[in-house]
Design a protein around this motif. Structure first.
Motif, short mmCIF file in Angstrom:
data_model
loop_
_atom_site.label_atom_id
_atom_site.label_comp_id
_atom_site.label_asym_id
_atom_site.label_seq_id
_atom_site.Cartn_x
_atom_site.Cartn_y
_atom_site.Cartn_z
N UNK A 165 -36.62 5.42 99.36
CA UNK A 165 -36.39 6.13 98.10
C UNK A 165 -34.89 6.12 97.78
N UNK A 166 -34.60 5.57 96.65
CA UNK A 166 -33.20 5.56 96.21
C UNK A 166 -32.99 6.82 95.36
N UNK A 167 -32.29 7.75 95.95
CA UNK A 167 -32.08 9.01 95.25
C UNK A 167 -31.07 8.83 94.13
N UNK A 168 -31.43 9.34 92.99
CA UNK A 168 -30.52 9.30 91.84
C UNK A 168 -29.52 10.43 92.02
N UNK A 169 -28.38 10.08 92.59
CA UNK A 169 -27.39 11.11 92.93
C UNK A 169 -26.88 11.84 91.69
N UNK A 170 -26.74 11.11 90.60
CA UNK A 170 -26.25 11.74 89.37
C UNK A 170 -27.26 12.77 88.88
N UNK A 171 -28.53 12.41 88.91
CA UNK A 171 -29.57 13.35 88.46
C UNK A 171 -29.61 14.57 89.39
N UNK A 172 -29.58 14.32 90.71
CA UNK A 172 -29.63 15.42 91.67
C UNK A 172 -28.46 16.37 91.50
N UNK A 173 -27.27 15.79 91.29
CA UNK A 173 -26.09 16.63 91.09
C UNK A 173 -26.21 17.47 89.82
N UNK A 174 -26.78 16.86 88.80
CA UNK A 174 -26.97 17.60 87.54
C UNK A 174 -27.98 18.73 87.71
N UNK A 175 -29.06 18.48 88.46
CA UNK A 175 -30.06 19.52 88.71
C UNK A 175 -29.42 20.67 89.47
N UNK A 176 -28.65 20.34 90.51
CA UNK A 176 -28.00 21.38 91.30
C UNK A 176 -27.00 22.15 90.45
N UNK A 177 -26.20 21.42 89.69
CA UNK A 177 -25.17 22.06 88.87
C UNK A 177 -25.78 23.00 87.82
#
Length: 662
Positions: free
Chosen positions: A196-208
């Motif tokens: 699974x290639x995690x979408x780091x930008x999306x994950x960071x946005x969700x966390x933020x």
């Protein structure tokens, strides 16, 4: 025979493992033909459902969650010796099948049953040996760790239960080793799961975006308001980020769920506070009442926090026993506990088409918890059915059922040997740190690393069930969890004692009355009569139910005590033993030239010789007595051939009215 089949194409839109497990017993395996009208295997029996769950629970965590191909495990019993239960073997068989399949599997795994006879642990005891055992524990695991525990015990102390689990893990190694040897010469190609290639930008946005909103929602103490707050935070996150990341709704859901899990675990481990504000060992407020339903035989309402169950006990006769067609043959069951989890108890809409696997499993767990404290059939000749309806649920409704069942049985007048309480424990493990939680909520169960249900009395454990999601659960963790559960159980038992202190002295007026008497086995045929005519006549006259077993135990049941007493009186007359020297009120049945045949008890006649009719010489029998006359006679002898000799003249000094009254 164990088989595994996985679809070649991934399930559309699934982000979890769609695993189905089916265990099935073939009647031919034990050389039997199925009972009933259809004479073929039909819908799964309760035993098959419970064994399917027994296989599923250790196998599921060992298959990667990212393997989203629909997978089915079918285990079929082809041959059974009727003394070794195939259930534990089926777990090992399922593991072996997964090993040789192309399904990714973190095995091998195996299961063993542990009994203890005369203080010694026994691995995989037979059914015969289990009758002498004070525990029946199924433990599943891998070479490294235990992953599941399920079983019952007769008030076994916690430290002894830990030893049983460790003993089981040693036994499991042998079955693991065998599977390793089985596959050692086979070249098995497992399916690759794309990384699974995690979408780091999306994950960071969700966390933020969601961190503070979600943390605030998780901190709400009320379950309903907390759920609404979390849902509101999710909707805000989805509305904000979906336009920025088109087509990523599923990834947003996953990232939001991951953040929620991290925040809950962080709150518990680092801030030392649970989502409802309790400490690690705190138990939610407990309340309850008994007898709240006026027409039932026994009822109890048990509430712990936001979990509430209504539990009702019903008493029946032998005719109400459950009859089971199993590999071992025709069996009967006198205690049944049924658990119902309607969708409204968690605020959902659903279609109910009968009990599901979860309901059957939770009912069986609660049933095992109570079984060892019930009075024997000889001391309490009733069939007992307990029904638990979950009215509201926020964690551990099965253990609330155990508590409610105890209260309900006591309200019904069932003299259990000791009250039983249940508690659900949880575990949060972060590297070398671990936290054990008492009385877990639904969210703590879902997001934690272990669900550990323990039921028992003050003296010890009567049932337990454990599912572990992580490796490395040590003896220390087992011991601490059981010790913490023990303290919690005592607390709950004290609260239950405030609701009802001991079983009712009498059963409900609405419950059937059962009277038991013992007759000599050779007298059974007299009670039944030719073609059952005698017993049918008693039933028709009194309206009771009568059950006689091969030992001569007679059970007479009716809602009316008067009817029971009358039936008992009739049976007593039939089976009474004639005593030499005793006077009886008899009826003349036949006149003979040399005497009269007198019936002195049902189906019991004796002869009054003409010389025994009167103190003076009698010319003809009919001068003294006639057919149908009631007379007093004394038994003067019983011959070797069973013939009874009677005398009228030796009973002449007695008052016949006194004997009519008796």
């Amino acid at each position: 025979m164990a088989t595994v089949v996985a679809e070649k194409e991934k399930a559309e839109g699934e982000d979890f493992l769609p695993l189905t497990v089916n265990y099935q017993e073939k009647a031919y395996a034990a050389g039997r033909i199925p009972g009933g009208y259809f004479k073929r295997e039909g819908r799964p029996t309760e035993k098959e459902v419970l064994t399917s769950r027994l296989i599923d629970r250790p196998m599921r965590p060992l298959i990667p969650k990212d393997f989203t191909y629909a997978t089915q495990i079918i285990v079929t019993v082809l041959s059974a010796d009727q003394d070794n239960d195939p259930d534990v073997l089926s777990v090992t068989a399922a593991s072996a099948a997964l090993l040789v399949s192309d399904v990714p599997f973190d095995g091998p795994a195996a299961a063993v049953r542990v009994g203890r006879i005369n203080g010694e642990f026994v691995c995989n005891p037979t059914r015969t040996e289990l009758e002498k055992s004070n525990m029946d524990i199924v433990v599943a695991g891998t070479k490294e760790a235990i992953v599941m525990v399920e079983g019952s015990a007769s008030e076994v102390p916690e430290e002894e239960m830990v030893e049983a689990l460790l003993f089981a893990h040693v036994c499991i190694q042998e079955f693991v080793k065998f599977q390793e040897e089985l596959v050692s010469a086979i070249n098995i190609q497992k399916r690759e799961i794309p990384a699974l290639v995690e979408d780091s930008a999306l994950s960071e946005n969700v966390v933020s975006f969601a961190y503070e909103r979600l943390k605030k929602a998780i901190g709400i103490l009320s379950k309903v308001e907390r759920r609404e707050g979390i849902q509101a935070a999710f909707q805000e996150t989805l509305l904000s980020l979906a336009p920025k990341f088109p087509g990523s709704e599923a990834k947003i859901v996953k990232a939001f769920g991951k953040l929620k899990k991290e925040l809950v675990r962080e709150l518990i481990v680092h801030e030392k506070r649970r989502i409802d504000g309790r400490g690690y060992t705190d138990i939610r407020p407990i309340s309850g009442e008994v007898g709240f339903l006026p027409r039932t035989h026994g009822s109890a309402l048990f509430t712990r926090g936001e979990t509430q169950v209504a539990v009702v006990s019903t008493l029946g006769t032998t005719y109400d026993e459950q009859r089971i067609d199993s590999l071992e043959g025709e069996l009967t069951k006198r205690f049944m506990l049924h658990y119902n989890f309607p969708p409204f108890c968690v605020g959902e809409v659903g279609t109910r088409l009968g009990p599901g696997r979860r309901e059957i499993g939770h009912g069986a767990l609660a049933e095992r918890a109570i079984l060892s404290v019930l009075p024997s059939k000889e001391k309490f000749p009733y069939t007992i059915r307990v029904v638990s309806d979950v009215l509201e649920s926020n964690g551990s409704s099965s253990m609330a059922t155990v508590c409610g069942a105890t209260l309900s049985l006591m309200d019904a007048g069932v003299f259990i040997s000791a009250p039983v309480a249940g508690i659900a424990m949880g575990l949060i493990k972060e590297e070398d740190k671990f936290v054990i939680l008492t009385d877990i909520l639904g969210d703590e169960d879902q997001l934690g690393d272990m669900d550990f249900k323990v039921a028992g009395t003050k003296a010890g454990i009567t049932a337990l069930q454990m599912d572990i999601k992580v490796k490395g659960v040590t003896k220390e963790i087992f011991s601490d969890a059981l010790k913490q559960a023990h303290d919690a159980r005592l607390f709950v038992l004290d609260r239950m004692n405030e609701i009802i202190q001991e079983p009712r002295a009498q059963i409900s007026d609405f419950a059937p009355k059962i009277i038991t008497m013992q007759v000599k086995p050779e007298k059974i045929k007299d009670v039944i009569g030719p073609s059952g005519r005698t017993i049918k006549k008693i039933i028709e006259e009194t309206g009771v139910q009568i059950d006689i077993d091969e030992t001569g135990r007679v059970k007479i049941a009716s809602p009316s005590k008067k009817a029971c007493d009358r039936a008992l009186e009739i049976v007593a007359e039939i089976v009474q033993e004639i005593e030499v020297g005793k006077i009886y009120l008899g009826r003349v049945k036949r006149i003979l030239d040399f005497g009269a045949i007198v019936e002195i008890a049902p189906r019991t006649d004796g002869l009054v010789h003409i010389s025994e009719l009167a103190p003076t010489r009698v010319r003809t029998v009919s001068d003294i007595v006639k057919e149908g006359d009631e007379i007093l006679v004394k038994c003067i002898s019983i011959e070797n051939d069973g013939k009874i000799r009677l005398s009228r003249k030796e009973a002449l000094g007695e008052n016949i009215e006194d004997y009519r009254k008796n």
